[in-house]
Structure formats: C-alpha cells, structure tokens
Design an enzyme around this catalytic site. Structure first.
Site, PDB file in Angstrom:
ATOM      1  N   HIS A  66      50.447  46.317  44.377  1.00  0.00           N
ATOM      2  CA  HIS A  66      49.316  47.207  44.712  1.00  0.00           C
ATOM      3  C   HIS A  66      48.003  46.439  44.738  1.00  0.00           C
ATOM      4  O   HIS A  66      47.034  46.899  45.329  1.00  0.00           O
ATOM      5  CB  HIS A  66      49.186  48.325  43.662  1.00  0.00           C
ATOM      6  CG  HIS A  66      50.455  49.065  43.434  1.00  0.00           C
ATOM      7  ND1 HIS A  66      51.031  49.863  44.395  1.00  0.00           N
ATOM      8  CD2 HIS A  66      51.290  49.105  42.355  1.00  0.00           C
ATOM      9  CE1 HIS A  66      52.144  50.377  43.901  1.00  0.00           C
ATOM     10  NE2 HIS A  66      52.334  49.939  42.684  1.00  0.00           N
ATOM     11  N   HIS A  91      41.669  43.530  38.386  1.00  0.00           N
ATOM     12  CA  HIS A  91      42.327  43.593  39.696  1.00  0.00           C
ATOM     13  C   HIS A  91      41.287  43.981  40.735  1.00  0.00           C
ATOM     14  O   HIS A  91      40.142  44.282  40.392  1.00  0.00           O
ATOM     15  CB  HIS A  91      43.487  44.622  39.659  1.00  0.00           C
ATOM     16  CG  HIS A  91      42.995  45.996  39.394  1.00  0.00           C
ATOM     17  ND1 HIS A  91      42.896  46.526  38.107  1.00  0.00           N
ATOM     18  CD2 HIS A  91      42.489  46.926  40.228  1.00  0.00           C
ATOM     19  CE1 HIS A  91      42.377  47.735  38.200  1.00  0.00           C
ATOM     20  NE2 HIS A  91      42.102  47.994  39.471  1.00  0.00           N
ATOM     21  N   HIS A  93      40.325  45.867  44.810  1.00  0.00           N
ATOM     22  CA  HIS A  93      40.614  46.767  45.935  1.00  0.00           C
ATOM     23  C   HIS A  93      39.818  46.212  47.113  1.00  0.00           C
ATOM     24  O   HIS A  93      38.659  45.809  46.943  1.00  0.00           O
ATOM     25  CB  HIS A  93      40.150  48.191  45.601  1.00  0.00           C
ATOM     26  CG  HIS A  93      40.774  48.736  44.348  1.00  0.00           C
ATOM     27  ND1 HIS A  93      41.948  49.461  44.350  1.00  0.00           N
ATOM     28  CD2 HIS A  93      40.397  48.623  43.046  1.00  0.00           C
ATOM     29  CE1 HIS A  93      42.248  49.795  43.102  1.00  0.00           C
ATOM     30  NE2 HIS A  93      41.333  49.284  42.287  1.00  0.00           N
ATOM     31  N   THR A 198      42.510  55.180  39.452  1.00  0.00           N
ATOM     32  CA  THR A 198      42.460  55.474  40.894  1.00  0.00           C
ATOM     33  C   THR A 198      43.810  55.256  41.556  1.00  0.00           C
ATOM     34  O   THR A 198      43.942  55.346  42.782  1.00  0.00           O
ATOM     35  CB  THR A 198      41.420  54.578  41.603  1.00  0.00           C
ATOM     36  OG1 THR A 198      41.903  53.219  41.573  1.00  0.00           O
ATOM     37  CG2 THR A 198      40.063  54.685  40.955  1.00  0.00           C
TER      38      THR A 198
HETATM   39  N1  5EF Z   1      41.716  51.300  39.665  1.00  0.00           N
HETATM   40  S1  5EF Z   1      42.306  51.414  38.195  1.00  0.00           S
HETATM   41  O1  5EF Z   1      41.483  50.623  37.296  1.00  0.00           O
HETATM   42  O2  5EF Z   1      42.411  52.814  37.855  1.00  0.00           O
HETATM   43  C1  5EF Z   1      43.902  50.706  38.179  1.00  0.00           C
HETATM   44  C2  5EF Z   1      44.506  50.271  39.334  1.00  0.00           C
HETATM   45  F1  5EF Z   1      43.942  50.433  40.551  1.00  0.00           F
HETATM   46  C3  5EF Z   1      45.724  49.618  39.293  1.00  0.00           C
HETATM   47  F2  5EF Z   1      46.316  49.220  40.460  1.00  0.00           F
HETATM   48  C4  5EF Z   1      46.354  49.402  38.103  1.00  0.00           C
HETATM   49  S2  5EF Z   1      47.856  48.513  38.076  1.00  0.00           S
HETATM   50  O3  5EF Z   1      48.371  48.422  36.750  1.00  0.00           O
HETATM   51  O4  5EF Z   1      47.527  47.232  38.665  1.00  0.00           O
HETATM   52  C5  5EF Z   1      49.026  49.281  39.130  1.00  0.00           C
HETATM   53  C6  5EF Z   1      49.215  50.716  38.819  1.00  0.00           C
HETATM   54  O5  5EF Z   1      48.966  51.095  37.532  1.00  0.00           O
HETATM   55  C7  5EF Z   1      45.778  49.869  36.923  1.00  0.00           C
HETATM   56  N2  5EF Z   1      46.501  49.658  35.777  1.00  0.00           N
HETATM   57  C8  5EF Z   1      46.147  50.130  34.467  1.00  0.00           C
HETATM   58  C9  5EF Z   1      46.406  51.617  34.345  1.00  0.00           C
HETATM   59  C10 5EF Z   1      47.812  51.730  33.737  1.00  0.00           C
HETATM   60  C11 5EF Z   1      48.004  50.429  33.034  1.00  0.00           C
HETATM   61  C12 5EF Z   1      48.933  50.043  32.074  1.00  0.00           C
HETATM   62  C13 5EF Z   1      48.930  48.713  31.629  1.00  0.00           C
HETATM   63  C14 5EF Z   1      48.004  47.804  32.136  1.00  0.00           C
HETATM   64  C15 5EF Z   1      47.070  48.202  33.107  1.00  0.00           C
HETATM   65  C16 5EF Z   1      47.066  49.527  33.460  1.00  0.00           C
HETATM   66  C17 5EF Z   1      44.530  50.507  36.977  1.00  0.00           C
HETATM   67  F3  5EF Z   1      43.929  50.930  35.864  1.00  0.00           F
HETATM   68 ZN    ZN Z   2      41.160  49.517  40.297  1.00  0.00          ZN
END
Ligand code: 5EF
Ligand code: ZN
Length: 263
Positions: A66, A91, A93, A198
């Site tokens: 993603h 990360h 976008h 998101t």
């Molecule tokens: N835009 S965002 O900041 O809301 C956001 C993301 F956009 C996103 F892609 C991820 S992820 O972990 O890379 C993939 C799906 O959770 C997370 N991951 C976070 C949320 C869940 C989780 C669990 C362990 C480590 C990281 C995360 C995220 F918080």
């Molecule tokens: Zn994000």
C-alpha cells in the site's frame, strides 16, 4: 484482513463492506478549509526526541503493498503531547507521474504532490501499536506535505534504496539517518484535529498534526517514489504499479480543526 485497494472493486467506496469503521464518523483525511479553523493559543510546538538516528542503526525499508514504509525504533517519541507517543513507522501517499497530486489532506482544496505520515502510538497507556490502533487515544500521526522543487538530501538517504523494494513484501535494511530532517523547519505551525487511519480498518484513533509548511523533493525524486513500486508480488503474472495511494477527503461533520498559528 481482506485485501483492499485504492481503485476498482476493492477501492475506497467498498472498504466499509469489510471494514465498518471506514463508513463511520471521524474519518480522515479531510480538506482543511479556512472557515473550519479555530486558532488555539494553547497548542504547544511539537517536540521530538531521538529523531536523529546514527548510521550505525539499521532501519527496515519496505513495500507493504500500500505504501513505502520505514520502521522506526521505539527510542523515538513525541514528548509535547499529554501522553508519550512512541514512533512506529513512517510511510507516504503520492500521485502518479502523469498526475503529481497525491496528498491525502488538502488545504482549501489544494492537493500537494505527496504526503508523509509518521505514525506513533500512546506508549503511556498501551504496550504496542497493535493494542493502541483501535483506541480513541491510541495514535498520533504527524503529516508533512511534499511538493516538487529543490532536491532533498534527507529524502535521498532512503529513496536511493527504492529499487530494492519494488514488489510487495520486499524489505531492505538501510542505515539510520536524521528523521527530523524529513520534516519542515517550523514544528510550531500546524493543523490539529481528531480523525482516523486513512486506510482500512479506518479506526477513529488518530490525533492528527499536519504541519503548515511543506517540504520539497526534486522532480527526479518524486518520479522515483511515484514509479518505482508495485503493489503486486514479484511472482505475480501481472505487475500492478503502486501509485495514487491516497484516500479522498472525508466529511468533517461538526469537527473543529485547531490551528496553532494566526496568519
Ligand atoms: N495514513 S495512516 O497513517 O492512517 C496509515 C496508512 F496509510 C497505512 F498504509 C498504514 S500501513 O500499516 O502501512 C498499511 C495498512 O495499515 C498505517 N499503519 C498503521 C495503522 C495500523 C498499524 C499497525 C501497526 C503498525 C502501523 C500501523 C497507517 F496508520
Ligand atoms: Zn498515511
């Protein structure tokens, strides 16, 4: 969980079928409109601890299908909020080479080329991010707008490794670097609101801090981010480019967006 995408039959309009919170309230991102803003003099500048990592420290740079993500050591944390929020990962976008507009948050409908998120969890109350991710006071995410402009040496420290993580679940170790250098200079000027992840599962668990000032990366650096990665596995017969990985702005409802600066 079930797979989800940014376009097509598993795109954002379908997320709520498997992830009910995605159809709920307090969703992110939002369009930060001037008429929503309320100046709050009590908002303290963001203070970051141990963000300047030594090159002797290794970080995991990965493609999770993603986004491009970098794992962060738990020594890094935000010290200026009510609770300590410990860093977990950062990360991005982004848009695409043909449409270099891919930020999630927008400012008066202005969409930036890309957006970085530094994800932290409330380590005063929860032992790890998995326990924090679905709690209303669980997460604090720092958002940084990215525009195309001057070359950015801080971003180059990890972008130079991007061809090592072209396919989903590829990971490489990279030397630590000063993560603070990825952020804008002013950590005292930001927007603040209560929102959500998101991406699925879209838990309404995020205290959002979006910095007012953007950073720049060069056109070449942006193209690397926007064209190097695939959301598909290396062994898949068809390669699916990873771009346009942003959710559209969500309903603000009665939420107020606080702002730490006046003009
Ligand atoms: N835009 S965002 O900041 O809301 C956001 C993301 F956009 C996103 F892609 C991820 S992820 O972990 O890379 C993939 C799906 O959770 C997370 N991951 C976070 C949320 C869940 C989780 C669990 C362990 C480590 C990281 C995360 C995220 F918080
Ligand atoms: Zn994000």
């Amino acid at each position: 969980g079930a797979k989800w995408t940014y376009r097509g039959p598993e795109g954002e309009h379908h997320w709520s079928k498997h992830y009910p919170f995605c159809g709920g309230a307090f969703q992110s991102p939002i369009d930060i409109k001037s008429e929503l803003l309320r100046f709050d003099p009590a908002l303290r500048p963001i203070e970051l601890q141990n963000y300047n990592l030594s090159p002797n420290e290794q970080l995991t740079l990965g493609n999770n299908g993603h986004s491009l993500q970098i794992s962060l050591p738990p020594k890094m944390y935000i010290s200026s909020l009510r609770h300590r929020y410990t860093a977990a990962q950062l990360h991005f976008h982004w848009g695409s080479s043909s449409r270099p507009a891919g930020s999630e948050h927008t400012v008066n409908s202005r969409q930036y080329a890309a957006e970085m998120h530094v994800v932290h969890y409330n380590s005063d109350k929860y032992p790890n991010i998995s326990m924090a991710v679905d709690k209303s006071d669980g997460l604090a995410v720092l958002g940084v707008f990215i525009e195309i402009g001057d070359f950015n040496p801080a971003y180059e420290t990890f972008l130079k490794f991007i061809n090592g993580i072209k396919y989903r679940d590829h990971k490489v170790q990279v030397p630590g670097f000063n993560v603070r250098a990825l952020l804008p200079n002013r950590l005292d000027e930001f927007y603040r609101y209560d929102g959500s992840l998101t991406t699925p599962p879209c838990y309404p668990s995020v205290l959002w801090t979006i910095f007012r000032n953007h950073v720049t990366i060069s056109q070449k650096q942006f193209l690397a981010l926007a064209t190097a990665l695939y959301s598909s596995y290396a062994q898949d017969s068809t390669a699916t480019p990873l771009h346009g990985n942003f959710r559209k702005p969500q309903l603000v409802d009665s939420r107020v967006v606080l702002v730490s600066f006046k003009e």
